[in-house]
Write a protein that holds these residues in place. Sequence first.
Motif, short mmCIF file in Angstrom:
data_model
loop_
_atom_site.label_atom_id
_atom_site.label_comp_id
_atom_site.label_asym_id
_atom_site.label_seq_id
_atom_site.Cartn_x
_atom_site.Cartn_y
_atom_site.Cartn_z
N ASP A 192 0.85 -1.20 0.00
CA ASP A 192 0.00 0.00 0.00
C ASP A 192 0.88 1.26 0.00
O ASP A 192 1.30 1.75 1.04
CB ASP A 192 -0.90 -0.05 1.25
N ARG A 193 1.14 1.78 -1.18
CA ARG A 193 2.13 2.86 -1.31
C ARG A 193 1.67 4.16 -0.65
O ARG A 193 2.46 4.88 -0.06
CB ARG A 193 2.44 3.11 -2.79
N GLU A 194 0.36 4.40 -0.77
CA GLU A 194 -0.17 5.65 -0.16
C GLU A 194 0.00 5.61 1.37
O GLU A 194 0.40 6.58 2.01
CB GLU A 194 -1.65 5.75 -0.50
N PHE A 195 -0.30 4.44 1.90
CA PHE A 195 -0.20 4.23 3.34
C PHE A 195 1.27 4.38 3.80
O PHE A 195 1.58 5.05 4.80
CB PHE A 195 -0.75 2.83 3.66
N MET A 196 2.17 3.76 3.03
CA MET A 196 3.59 3.85 3.39
C MET A 196 4.07 5.31 3.29
O MET A 196 4.91 5.76 4.09
CB MET A 196 4.43 2.94 2.49
N ALA A 197 3.52 6.06 2.34
CA ALA A 197 3.90 7.47 2.20
C ALA A 197 3.43 8.25 3.43
O ALA A 197 4.11 9.17 3.92
CB ALA A 197 3.29 8.05 0.94
N ARG A 198 2.24 7.88 3.92
CA ARG A 198 1.72 8.57 5.11
C ARG A 198 2.63 8.30 6.33
O ARG A 198 2.89 9.20 7.13
CB ARG A 198 0.28 8.10 5.38
N LEU A 199 3.09 7.06 6.46
CA LEU A 199 3.98 6.73 7.58
C LEU A 199 5.30 7.49 7.48
O LEU A 199 5.82 8.00 8.47
CB LEU A 199 4.24 5.21 7.61
N TYR A 200 5.79 7.58 6.26
CA TYR A 200 7.04 8.32 6.01
C TYR A 200 6.84 9.77 6.44
O TYR A 200 7.69 10.37 7.09
CB TYR A 200 7.33 8.23 4.51
N ARG A 201 5.65 10.30 6.12
CA ARG A 201 5.36 11.70 6.48
C ARG A 201 5.29 11.88 8.00
O ARG A 201 5.71 12.91 8.52
CB ARG A 201 4.07 12.18 5.79
N LEU A 202 4.78 10.88 8.70
CA LEU A 202 4.80 10.99 10.17
C LEU A 202 6.25 11.16 10.64
O LEU A 202 6.55 11.99 11.49
CB LEU A 202 4.17 9.75 10.82
N GLY A 203 7.13 10.40 10.01
CA GLY A 203 8.55 10.50 10.38
C GLY A 203 9.14 11.86 10.04
O GLY A 203 9.88 12.44 10.84
N THR A 204 8.80 12.38 8.85
CA THR A 204 9.34 13.72 8.48
C THR A 204 8.76 14.77 9.42
O THR A 204 9.47 15.73 9.79
CB THR A 204 9.06 14.10 7.01
N ASN A 205 7.52 14.60 9.82
CA ASN A 205 6.92 15.56 10.77
C ASN A 205 7.70 15.58 12.08
O ASN A 205 7.96 16.64 12.64
CB ASN A 205 5.45 15.21 11.04
#
Length: 322
Positions: A192-205
């Motif tokens: 799930d690429r969208e989901f993985m992108a969201r997790l990545y964004r939590l990390g960048t946040n």
Amino acid sequence: MKVLGLSFGRKNGNCDMLLKQALLGAQSTGAEVEYINTCNLKIDRCTGCGACDKVREKGGMSICIQKDDFAFVEDAIMEADAIIAAAPVYSVGPVGQYKNLCDKMGASHDRCALIRENERRRELGWSEDRMIARKYFKNRPLGLISVGGARTPGWTSMGLSGMHILGFSNQMIPIDAIDAYGMGDRVNPVFDREFMARLYRLGTNIGNALKLPEEETEWMGDHEGVCPVCHCNQLTVREGVTVECTVCGMVGELDIKDGKIQVEYPEEQFNRSRYRIGGLIEHNDEIRSMRSFAMMKMEKDGHRIPGLLEPLNAINEVKKPV
Ligand SMILES: Cc1cc2nc3c(=O)[nH]c(=O)nc-3n(C[C@H](O)[C@H](O)[C@H](O)COP(=O)(O)O)c2cc1C
């Protein structure tokens, strides 16, 4: 700046994968990252022995005396500048081991108790090296990932809210949170690429939060939630339209605007949140006042206790066979 990831799921399970993806995001902002999988660590329940308080009151640090792996995790938290925690939902809330960690951190790291202890030591004229160390007073940005297998968020409903407990006593700053339900349908999160992108964004946040001065550090999550401090959506209904944020404890008035539930929190409530020092001071004062009340009551009525306990003591305890 170091971001510590804490996973409470199985080794290489969903929590590990989601957490590592978030840590990659944090790393992309320039943060150093590391992670601990706690699944096979032993974090025993707090037995309420009070040793952490007693050791501190005798001039030591606030340590748990149980021989388990808590100190290892605690040290890693203390050495980190920010925390991302990922915990599986078991029986609708975070897995028990997570709560064990929260309970132990809560007792030994209560910011108000630590501030007051240092004040006491200063009044006694103690030198700086005998104060409770500065790392105990760091306000760490916090990212939370609650991981559930169920298809609907109805079965993860106490996951994220339960995870916030980790941040209260040591005054972490909630930055982002994801209710990662539906892991069963994802089969493997990497599909799930969208989901993985969201997790990545939590990390960048989290990584970006570390670059800001603390007073500018604020929530960066996708949802505002009904609570403006913890950004959760859970409410305890009190009297009439009075409601309380079940998670962080602020009291406000419920209203419905444009068909949406809203809560009006008076300005003074914000510092009553368990995430803020006012909330911790209020609770610490409450506990202190209970102590003096208990002493008075014991002086007056303590002699009656053995007689009053007699019927309760008649109940048989089933003992584990040796
Ligand atoms: C005992 C047990 C209870 C569970 N209860 C729930 C639940 O109430 N809601 C839910 O969404 N998932 C529940 N799950 C599923 C886990 O949350 C899910 O498998 C998760 O991915 C486990 O994390 P891990 O892969 O990192 O170990 C439960 C799993 C176990 C073993």
